[in-house]
Scaffold this motif. Structure first.
Motif, PDB file in Angstrom:
ATOM      1  N   ALA A 160     -41.628  45.719 -17.901  1.00 16.05           N
ATOM      2  CA  ALA A 160     -41.626  45.427 -16.463  1.00 16.05           C
ATOM      3  C   ALA A 160     -41.034  44.053 -16.167  1.00 16.05           C
ATOM      4  CB  ALA A 160     -43.047  45.527 -15.912  1.00 16.05           C
ATOM      5  N   VAL A 161     -41.321  43.081 -17.020  1.00 16.50           N
ATOM      6  CA  VAL A 161     -40.745  41.744 -16.845  1.00 16.50           C
ATOM      7  C   VAL A 161     -39.242  41.777 -17.075  1.00 16.50           C
ATOM      8  CG1 VAL A 161     -40.648  39.410 -17.825  1.00 16.50           C
ATOM      9  CG2 VAL A 161     -42.862  40.483 -17.378  1.00 16.50           C
ATOM     10  N   GLU A 162     -38.812  42.475 -18.122  1.00 16.48           N
ATOM     11  CA  GLU A 162     -37.384  42.577 -18.436  1.00 16.48           C
ATOM     12  C   GLU A 162     -36.605  43.204 -17.289  1.00 16.48           C
ATOM     13  OE1 GLU A 162     -37.360  44.842 -22.009  1.00 16.48           O
ATOM     14  OE2 GLU A 162     -37.848  43.137 -23.312  1.00 16.48           O
ATOM     15  N   LYS A 163     -37.194  44.192 -16.649  1.00 15.97           N
ATOM     16  CA  LYS A 163     -36.539  44.899 -15.538  1.00 15.97           C
ATOM     17  C   LYS A 163     -36.760  44.200 -14.197  1.00 15.97           C
ATOM     18  CE  LYS A 163     -34.749  48.193 -17.938  1.00 15.97           C
ATOM     19  NZ  LYS A 163     -33.271  48.275 -18.072  1.00 15.97           N
ATOM     20  N   GLN A 164     -37.462  43.075 -14.203  1.00 12.67           N
ATOM     21  CA  GLN A 164     -37.795  42.307 -13.003  1.00 12.67           C
ATOM     22  C   GLN A 164     -38.558  43.147 -11.978  1.00 12.67           C
ATOM     23  OE1 GLN A 164     -34.908  39.370 -11.562  1.00 12.67           O
ATOM     24  NE2 GLN A 164     -33.529  40.010 -13.211  1.00 12.67           N
ATOM     25  N   VAL A 165     -39.285  44.099 -12.479  1.00 12.58           N
ATOM     26  CA  VAL A 165     -40.212  44.873 -11.661  1.00 12.58           C
ATOM     27  C   VAL A 165     -41.488  44.056 -11.469  1.00 12.58           C
ATOM     28  CG1 VAL A 165     -41.661  46.946 -11.639  1.00 12.58           C
ATOM     29  CG2 VAL A 165     -39.258  47.096 -12.358  1.00 12.58           C
ATOM     30  N   LEU A 166     -41.860  43.317 -12.503  1.00  9.95           N
ATOM     31  CA  LEU A 166     -42.970  42.382 -12.448  1.00  9.95           C
ATOM     32  C   LEU A 166     -42.375  40.985 -12.343  1.00  9.95           C
ATOM     33  CD1 LEU A 166     -45.971  41.648 -12.670  1.00  9.95           C
ATOM     34  CD2 LEU A 166     -45.733  41.767 -15.157  1.00  9.95           C
ATOM     35  N   ARG A 167     -42.639  40.310 -11.215  1.00 11.54           N
ATOM     36  CA  ARG A 167     -42.046  39.005 -10.952  1.00 11.54           C
ATOM     37  C   ARG A 167     -43.136  37.976 -10.670  1.00 11.54           C
ATOM     38  NH1 ARG A 167     -36.857  40.404  -7.013  1.00 11.54           N
ATOM     39  NH2 ARG A 167     -36.125  42.246  -8.169  1.00 11.54           N
ATOM     40  N   GLY A 223     -40.781  50.645  -7.592  1.00  9.02           N
ATOM     41  CA  GLY A 223     -39.554  51.209  -7.041  1.00  9.02           C
ATOM     42  C   GLY A 223     -38.312  50.606  -7.648  1.00  9.02           C
ATOM     43  N   LEU A 224     -38.451  49.468  -8.350  1.00  7.24           N
ATOM     44  CA  LEU A 224     -37.309  48.818  -8.987  1.00  7.24           C
ATOM     45  C   LEU A 224     -37.002  49.390 -10.366  1.00  7.24           C
ATOM     46  CD1 LEU A 224     -37.939  45.126  -7.900  1.00  7.24           C
ATOM     47  CD2 LEU A 224     -36.349  46.784  -6.916  1.00  7.24           C
ATOM     48  N   PHE A 225     -37.796  50.344 -10.832  1.00  3.32           N
ATOM     49  CA  PHE A 225     -37.388  51.142 -11.996  1.00  3.32           C
ATOM     50  C   PHE A 225     -36.402  52.181 -11.445  1.00  3.32           C
ATOM     51  CE2 PHE A 225     -41.745  49.975 -13.628  1.00  3.32           C
ATOM     52  CZ  PHE A 225     -41.300  49.240 -14.721  1.00  3.32           C
ATOM     53  N   ASP A 226     -35.175  51.737 -11.197  1.00  2.00           N
ATOM     54  CA  ASP A 226     -34.265  52.537 -10.373  1.00  2.00           C
ATOM     55  C   ASP A 226     -33.027  53.044 -11.096  1.00  2.00           C
ATOM     56  OD1 ASP A 226     -33.020  50.115 -10.698  1.00  2.00           O
ATOM     57  OD2 ASP A 226     -33.001  49.583  -8.560  1.00  2.00           O
ATOM     58  N   THR A 227     -33.099  53.156 -12.423  1.00  2.71           N
ATOM     59  CA  THR A 227     -32.015  53.785 -13.178  1.00  2.71           C
ATOM     60  C   THR A 227     -32.605  54.915 -14.012  1.00  2.71           C
ATOM     61  OG1 THR A 227     -32.244  52.368 -15.143  1.00  2.71           O
ATOM     62  CG2 THR A 227     -30.793  51.571 -13.349  1.00  2.71           C
TER      63      THR A 227
END
Length: 232
Positions: free
Chosen positions: A19-26, A45-49
């Motif tokens: 989640a941190v790598e994908k910047q879903v958790l900021r 919602g930012l897990f978008d690929t």
């Protein structure tokens, strides 16, 4: 492949790192729906690929299998509430099948269809014991609506599975409540809420990773202070 013992990491640690790598958790200053200033923000919602949704679904499926086994909890199918629950339940069903548990899934529309098969449900008929899959529980509205849909169709809610449990007091009429939204769901409906990770997991993750990751430096204390003020 997601494994609970991968390089010594727990499943929740792997998920939080992802989640941190994908910047879903900021980390920063974020205003919550309750009006609080939170030092962290989680937006599934930012897990978008395709690749990120596939891996996210692995975490959901693995968590569901491990934690229901630990609880000796039986389930027959999964349900995703509109709208965020729709890709989550579809992805999780695929990953469950890959792990040898091929079960039905369904989701609802917010608008009732008046042609074709009609109705508001899509997918398999709601039967037996149903696990609701969503991203988080804030006010519990989505769970309440899902439980009603499931019971109206003659099935029974068995559990709720979410990505992150903030373990945070709710707000009612401008005042902090004693329990979190997750605890209220468990108490009101008598079903467990399972999470891939919790605020407690996040604190442990920050404590052990902050020295090696400049983006995490200093946030352990801020999240710890937030939990001391609003946590349950």
């Amino acid at each position: 492949m997601v494994e609970s013992n991968s390089v010594g990491q727990t499943l929740s640690d792997q998920f939080l790192q992802f989640a941190v790598e994908k910047q879903v958790l900021r980390f920063g200053e974020f205003k919550t729906k309750a009006g609080r200033m939170s030092p962290y923000f989680f937006n599934a919602g930012l897990f978008d690929t395709g690749s990120s949704l596939q891996r996210l679904s692995e975490f959901y499926a693995q968590t569901l299998l491990e934690k229901t086994a630990a609880l000796d909890l039986q389930f027959d199918m999964i349900f995703g509430p509109a709208y965020k629950g729709i890709p989550l339940v579809a992805g999780t069903s695929i990953e469950l099948a890959r792990k040898g548990r091929d079960i039905p899934y369904a989701f609802n529309r917010k608008e009732v269809k008046d042609h074709g098969e009609g109705g508001s449900l899509v997918g398999a008929p709601l039967e037996g014991r149903v696990v609701i899959i969503d991203d988080v529980i804030s006010a519990g509205t989505s769970v309440r609506e899902s439980v009603q849909i499931i019971r109206d169709n003659g099935a029974e809610p068995a559990a709720v599975l979410i990505a992150l449990d903030r373990m945070e007091k709710g707000v009612r009429n401008g005042e902090d409540t004693v329990h979190s939204a997750v605890q209220e769901v468990e108490q009101h409906y008598g079903i467990p809420v399972i999470s891939i990770a919790s605020l407690q997991d996040l604190l442990r993750y920050l404590l052990t990773r902050q020295a090696a990751n400049v983006r995490l430096a200093g946030w352990y204390e801020k999240v710890k202070e937030y939990r001391a003020r609003y946590g349950v």
